[in-house]
Motif scaffolding. Structure first.
Motif, PDB file in Angstrom:
ATOM      1  N   GLY A 185       9.139   5.723   3.743  1.00 57.31           N
ATOM      2  CA  GLY A 185       8.606   6.233   5.007  1.00 57.31           C
ATOM      3  C   GLY A 185       7.172   5.814   5.240  1.00 57.31           C
ATOM      4  N   ILE A 186       6.338   5.919   4.208  1.00 58.82           N
ATOM      5  CA  ILE A 186       4.926   5.533   4.344  1.00 58.82           C
ATOM      6  C   ILE A 186       4.811   4.042   4.625  1.00 58.82           C
ATOM      7  N   SER A 187       5.578   3.231   3.883  1.00 53.20           N
ATOM      8  CA  SER A 187       5.515   1.777   4.088  1.00 53.20           C
ATOM      9  C   SER A 187       5.952   1.401   5.496  1.00 53.20           C
ATOM     10  N   LEU A 188       7.046   2.001   5.968  1.00 50.78           N
ATOM     11  CA  LEU A 188       7.506   1.708   7.330  1.00 50.78           C
ATOM     12  C   LEU A 188       6.479   2.115   8.373  1.00 50.78           C
ATOM     13  N   LEU A 189       5.894   3.296   8.178  1.00 52.39           N
ATOM     14  CA  LEU A 189       4.893   3.778   9.131  1.00 52.39           C
ATOM     15  C   LEU A 189       3.686   2.859   9.168  1.00 52.39           C
ATOM     16  N   LEU A 190       3.185   2.472   7.993  1.00 46.42           N
ATOM     17  CA  LEU A 190       2.012   1.602   7.937  1.00 46.42           C
ATOM     18  C   LEU A 190       2.296   0.247   8.568  1.00 46.42           C
ATOM     19  N   VAL A 191       3.467  -0.310   8.264  1.00 40.21           N
ATOM     20  CA  VAL A 191       3.824  -1.615   8.834  1.00 40.21           C
ATOM     21  C   VAL A 191       3.981  -1.507  10.347  1.00 40.21           C
ATOM     22  N   PHE A 192       4.615  -0.436  10.810  1.00 38.75           N
ATOM     23  CA  PHE A 192       4.766  -0.242  12.258  1.00 38.75           C
ATOM     24  C   PHE A 192       3.406  -0.145  12.942  1.00 38.75           C
ATOM     25  N   PRO A 218       2.483   2.467 -13.443  1.00 37.36           N
ATOM     26  CA  PRO A 218       2.918   1.071 -13.315  1.00 37.36           C
ATOM     27  C   PRO A 218       3.234   0.671 -11.878  1.00 37.36           C
ATOM     28  N   MET A 219       3.892   1.565 -11.128  1.00 40.23           N
ATOM     29  CA  MET A 219       4.228   1.250  -9.742  1.00 40.23           C
ATOM     30  C   MET A 219       2.984   1.263  -8.855  1.00 40.23           C
ATOM     31  N   LYS A 220       2.107   2.237  -9.088  1.00 39.73           N
ATOM     32  CA  LYS A 220       0.884   2.314  -8.290  1.00 39.73           C
ATOM     33  C   LYS A 220       0.065   1.035  -8.460  1.00 39.73           C
ATOM     34  N   PHE A 221      -0.082   0.584  -9.704  1.00 37.23           N
ATOM     35  CA  PHE A 221      -0.877  -0.611  -9.953  1.00 37.23           C
ATOM     36  C   PHE A 221      -0.143  -1.870  -9.509  1.00 37.23           C
ATOM     37  N   PHE A 222       1.183  -1.868  -9.601  1.00 36.22           N
ATOM     38  CA  PHE A 222       1.943  -3.006  -9.092  1.00 36.22           C
ATOM     39  C   PHE A 222       1.664  -3.165  -7.598  1.00 36.22           C
ATOM     40  N   GLY A 223       1.787  -2.064  -6.854  1.00 31.37           N
ATOM     41  CA  GLY A 223       1.520  -2.119  -5.419  1.00 31.37           C
ATOM     42  C   GLY A 223       0.097  -2.531  -5.112  1.00 31.37           C
ATOM     43  N   LEU A 224      -0.867  -1.982  -5.876  1.00 30.26           N
ATOM     44  CA  LEU A 224      -2.280  -2.262  -5.617  1.00 30.26           C
ATOM     45  C   LEU A 224      -2.619  -3.728  -5.858  1.00 30.26           C
ATOM     46  N   PHE A 225      -2.192  -4.273  -6.995  1.00 28.23           N
ATOM     47  CA  PHE A 225      -2.576  -5.651  -7.311  1.00 28.23           C
ATOM     48  C   PHE A 225      -1.707  -6.669  -6.584  1.00 28.23           C
ATOM     49  N   ALA A 226      -0.503  -6.282  -6.163  1.00 24.34           N
ATOM     50  CA  ALA A 226       0.252  -7.141  -5.257  1.00 24.34           C
ATOM     51  C   ALA A 226      -0.483  -7.213  -3.916  1.00 24.34           C
ATOM     52  N   SER A 244      16.919   3.260  -9.800  1.00 22.68           N
ATOM     53  CA  SER A 244      16.139   3.312 -11.034  1.00 22.68           C
ATOM     54  C   SER A 244      14.751   2.732 -10.778  1.00 22.68           C
ATOM     55  N   ILE A 245      14.004   2.503 -11.844  1.00 24.01           N
ATOM     56  CA  ILE A 245      12.669   1.919 -11.693  1.00 24.01           C
ATOM     57  C   ILE A 245      12.757   0.615 -10.921  1.00 24.01           C
ATOM     58  N   SER A 246      13.674  -0.245 -11.350  1.00 22.48           N
ATOM     59  CA  SER A 246      13.757  -1.576 -10.749  1.00 22.48           C
ATOM     60  C   SER A 246      14.250  -1.527  -9.313  1.00 22.48           C
ATOM     61  N   SER A 247      15.363  -0.840  -9.076  1.00 23.78           N
ATOM     62  CA  SER A 247      15.939  -0.856  -7.724  1.00 23.78           C
ATOM     63  C   SER A 247      15.126  -0.033  -6.733  1.00 23.78           C
ATOM     64  N   SER A 248      14.405   0.994  -7.200  1.00 24.15           N
ATOM     65  CA  SER A 248      13.656   1.842  -6.273  1.00 24.15           C
ATOM     66  C   SER A 248      12.474   1.114  -5.651  1.00 24.15           C
ATOM     67  N   MET A 249      11.985   0.046  -6.321  1.00 23.18           N
ATOM     68  CA  MET A 249      10.825  -0.678  -5.805  1.00 23.18           C
ATOM     69  C   MET A 249      11.181  -1.621  -4.671  1.00 23.18           C
ATOM     70  N   PHE A 250      12.473  -1.895  -4.502  1.00 27.49           N
ATOM     71  CA  PHE A 250      12.865  -2.940  -3.562  1.00 27.49           C
ATOM     72  C   PHE A 250      12.429  -2.612  -2.137  1.00 27.49           C
ATOM     73  N   LEU A 270       0.840  -1.203   0.000  1.00 27.57           N
ATOM     74  CA  LEU A 270       0.000   0.000   0.000  1.00 27.57           C
ATOM     75  C   LEU A 270       0.872   1.248   0.000  1.00 27.57           C
ATOM     76  N   GLY A 271       1.967   1.203   0.764  1.00 26.61           N
ATOM     77  CA  GLY A 271       2.889   2.335   0.773  1.00 26.61           C
ATOM     78  C   GLY A 271       3.465   2.596  -0.604  1.00 26.61           C
ATOM     79  N   LEU A 272       3.825   1.523  -1.312  1.00 26.85           N
ATOM     80  CA  LEU A 272       4.340   1.666  -2.676  1.00 26.85           C
ATOM     81  C   LEU A 272       3.293   2.293  -3.583  1.00 26.85           C
ATOM     82  N   SER A 273       2.060   1.847  -3.456  1.00 18.73           N
ATOM     83  CA  SER A 273       0.982   2.351  -4.310  1.00 18.73           C
ATOM     84  C   SER A 273       0.645   3.801  -4.008  1.00 18.73           C
ATOM     85  N   LEU A 274       0.644   4.175  -2.736  1.00 17.31           N
ATOM     86  CA  LEU A 274       0.260   5.536  -2.350  1.00 17.31           C
ATOM     87  C   LEU A 274       1.326   6.560  -2.685  1.00 17.31           C
TER      88      LEU A 274
END
Length: 767
Positions: free
Chosen positions: A626-633, A351-359, A672-678, A341-345
């Motif tokens: 930051g958003i992903s860490l906050l949400l997971v926490f 492409p990244m928003k939908f990747f996060g959403l459908f994952a 880049s696109i690939s490494s930033s998603m990790f 969700l953090g990735l999507s938001l």
């Protein structure tokens, strides 16, 4: 809590109900899978560069406005290269150029009015009566003398040098535009089939490049890639599960969840009209790795239950298993969903928003099927012990994998301070590594360096001025304001400035045509290659041109009211850092030296669009983390009802992210696109190890009244073993991406696999 106590819980009653009609539950689930998966054939691929920027972004909207005014879509560029003595200026090669120029008209989706080549372009010649506009050749010359005449005319026309013909005469271009960029793949394939039939002679080579070609090539590329990757990932997961449980059901039941997860996610993507992007190719592999994790933990507990009470009713064994496992599975699913969700938001890129959403949706489906279908299947099967779980006393004996984890547990108990010190060092080094990160990207890096499209791109950018375009729209207040010499002079000065910038090979504007006209009307004297001196003369030049030429020849440079003009700058690199330098320098020149009340300019074109979305990639990355860490926490703190437990849970994840930053920073790997998603994915997946560890330790300390060191030693052979195979499934699942033909997916897979490895080790040690 005793088994008798557990039969009175809501969880026991729920799973007793779930397993009451297992065949009905399985049948309904299969129907749902088939229903959603039936939409998959309707998935629409979108391989355009524009797919990475929101459709309402100002840079994209203005580019569309420029396209409507001047055309200038992302083209497919065909290069004919001849490094022989005469270069391309020989009868055979000119005939080949003419043949290609006419054959491309037969390809569906090609705009036949937007084909540019030596066969379609005109020379401007001064005559006694004024100006003559005529083709460089009506039909290809039949002898070398005729070819030499064409060479003389073309090489004496500065506008075409570097843009249409190589400055040394060794190459020439045929540029075509497509009516519909979404149909680039079939158009590209048709073009390549046509080129196979081309009458090629000695020393001649044909290359196809350009943004349109890249989009077309990528469509076929990712299709072939998906056909390879998904079966390999499924096979790897099946083998891991078989090694973990050493039974056929232990290998096949997780695959049922995999099919449900991947089929439902991609089916819903198609049903809602979401396109399949380049990075979406990684989604099935990601979901395969994620969806099997819950099954591994359920089956680990199931085989422990079977080992302890092999003669119990299958339903009772299954329900006991689910009562043990529903909570950690639910917690890990929710936190993984929070990471996605953090990735999507945080990302602005569709492409990244939908990747996060459908994952996220896929994780939810995997969770639901793990809690509903896995127990239904287990209830129908007669309990069968696994040789990996042998009873010793009242507990299942650890096998070699469990013993290995037990050894790790003893190391942790013996050296806690040293391990924590190591974690602090990693965090400090990682923080420094993050400061060295460089945001960069180039679409051509999607492919291996030996692919034809890469060879073509390299050849074209080396031989010509460049195939990457920055368009600059010039605007004046009134019609015919571009007759004014002072306005044209400002455009000329702007051109000259742009050509001083690194990676800029050349530029084209209406100024170049006017200078050529002026030279032609002054007996072709080189000194007269300059702008006319007054507005009336400029107007007369356009009128003279129209008497023998086609006014549409200037469609890409100026509008019919002579109020708007386009300046096209050619770059020899599509790399973001190279384009960034040019874009920012151009904007600074516009703001400080060009814009007045009488004339103004705005940036457009592919280079400008790419600059904006890649720039936002860097800006949004740390926000996403930051958003992903906050949400997971927050999810972890809420689940454990403890602020401290939430913080402890994310410590291994933070160490993991900082360690990867250190790797990227010190190795010079681009963000880049690939490494930033990790990061967002590593947060969502890596926290699973922490949650299973914390939840199990809580249970051992609270319910079994064990001291903390005893609880740790009990944790490793059982939960630790399950986490080991969870880690193997995820890391090797993502590792499958390293054999992808798509380089960005290779980088993505390797970085995420590394992150999962560090997360597992961190959870098993630092936590």
């Amino acid at each position: 809590m005793t088994n008798l106590d557990k039969t009175n819980t809501k969880a026991w009653r729920f799973f007793w109900l779930v397993t009451a009609r297992p065949k009905l539950m399985i049948s309904i689930s299969i129907l749902l899978i088939l229903l959603t998966a039936s939409f998959i054939p309707t998935l629409n691929k979108d391989t355009r560069s524009d797919a990475f920027i929101p459709s309402d972004h100002p840079s994209l909207l203005f580019r569309e406005e420029t396209v409507k005014t001047f055309g200038l879509k992302d083209p497919m560029v065909i290069a004919v290269i001849n490094e022989g003595e005469q270069g391309v200026f020989n009868p055979n090669t000119l005939a080949l150029v003419d043949w290609i120029s006419h054959q491309v008209e037969n390809i569906d989706n090609v705009n036949i009015d937007r084909i540019t080549s030596l066969s379609t372009e005109n020379d401007i010649i001064g005559t006694e009566d004024g100006m003559l506009v005529e083709p460089f050749f009506e039909t290809p010359p039949v002898d070398q003398q005729g070819a030499d005449n064409v060479r003389e005319a073309v090489m004496d026309f500065p506008l075409y040098l570097g843009s249409l013909v190589a400055r040394d005469g060794t190459g020439t271009l045929i540029v075509i535009e497509l009516n519909d960029q979404f149909k680039a793949q079939p158009s590209y394939l048709d073009l390549m089939e046509m080129i196979k039939q081309a009458p090629i002679h000695d020393n001649e080579k044909i290359h196809v490049a350009g943004e349109g070609a890249v989009a077309g090539y990528m469509g076929a590329y990712i299709d072939a890639d998906a056909m390879r990757l998904n079966p390999i990932a499924a096979l790897v997961i099946t083998i891991i599960c078989f090694i973990a449980f050493r039974t056929l059901r232990g290998a096949l039941i997780p695959n049922l969840v995999v099919v449900a997860t991947v089929g439902t996610s991609l089916g819903l993507m198609a049903a809602f009209g979401v396109s399949f992007f380049v990075i979406t190719n990684a989604l099935p592999v990601v979901l395969i790795g994620i969806s099997v994790a819950d099954s591994i933990h359920i089956l680990s507990q199931y085989y422990e239950e079977v080992a302890e009470k092999p003669d119990d009713d299958p339903r009772a064994i299954t329900v006991r298993t689910m009562v043990h496992m529903w909570r950690p599975i639910t917690l890990t699913s929710v936190t993984t969903m929070a990471g996605f969700l953090g990735l999507s938001l945080a990302s602005i890129m569709p492409p990244m928003k939908f990747f996060g959403l459908f994952a996220l949706i896929g994780v939810g489906v995997a969770w639901a099927f793990s809690l509903l279908i896995v127990p239904a299947v287990l209830t129908l099967l007669k309990p069968k012990a696994s040789t990996a779980y042998i009873l010793q006393g009242k507990q299942a004996k650890a096998d070699s994998f469990g013993q290995l984890l037990g050894f790790l547990g003893r190391v942790v108990v013996k050296f806690p301070r040293q391990l924590l010190f190591l974690a602090v060092v990693i965090a400090m080094v990682g923080s420094y590594g993050a400061s060295k990160l460089v945001v960069d990207e180039t679409l051509i890096n999607t492919f291996h360096h030996n692919e034809p499209i890469v060879i073509a791109d390299t050849t074209l950018n080396k031989t010509f001025d460049g195939t990457h375009y920055l368009d600059i729209m010039i605007e004046t207040p009134q019609a015919e304001d571009l007759y004014k010499p002072e306005n044209l002079k400002r455009i000329e000065d702007f051109q000259r400035y742009m050509e001083t910038l690194p990676h800029v090979g050349g530029s084209t504007s209406i100024v170049d045509y006017l200078k050529q006209m002026n030279r032609a009307l002054h007996e072709d004297q080189a000194s007269e290659y300059q702008l006319p001196k007054n507005a009336n003369l400029i107007a007369q030049y356009f009128l003279l041109y129209s008497t023998s030429g086609n006014p549409d020849d200037f469609q890409e440079e100026i509008d019919y009211d002579y109020r708007l003009a386009n300046l096209r700058v050619r770059l020899d690199s599509g790399q973001f850092t190279h384009g960034k330098t040019v874009v920012e320098a151009a904007q600074k020149y516009i703001d400080k030296q060009f814009n007045t009340n009488e004339i103004s300019a705005r940036l457009s074109g592919r280079v400008n669009v790419d600059y904006h979305w890649i720039k936002r990639l860097g800006e949004s990355h740390f926000v996403s983390v930051g958003i992903s860490l906050l949400l997971v926490f927050l999810m972890a703190a809420f689940a454990f009802r403890s602020f401290t437990a939430g913080l402890v849970t994310i410590v291994p994840v933070i160490v993991t992210i900082l360690a990867i930053y250190a790797f990227l920073g010190f190795t010079g790997t681009w963000l880049s696109i690939s490494s930033s998603m990790f990061a967002a994915i590593a947060i969502g997946l890596g926290v699973d190890f922490s949650i299973h560890t914390v939840e199990r330790l809580q249970s051992l300390v609270r319910d079994h009244k064990l001291a903390i060191n005893d609880a740790i030693m009990r944790l490793y052979p059982s939960t630790g073993r399950a986490l080991l195979f969870n880690f193997l499934a995820l890391s090797l699942g993502f590792g499958v991406l390293t054999v992808s033909k798509v380089v960005t997916l290779q980088e993505f897979g390797s970085v995420v696999a590394m992150a999962i490895t560090i997360s597992f080790l961190s959870s098993m040690t630092i936590l």
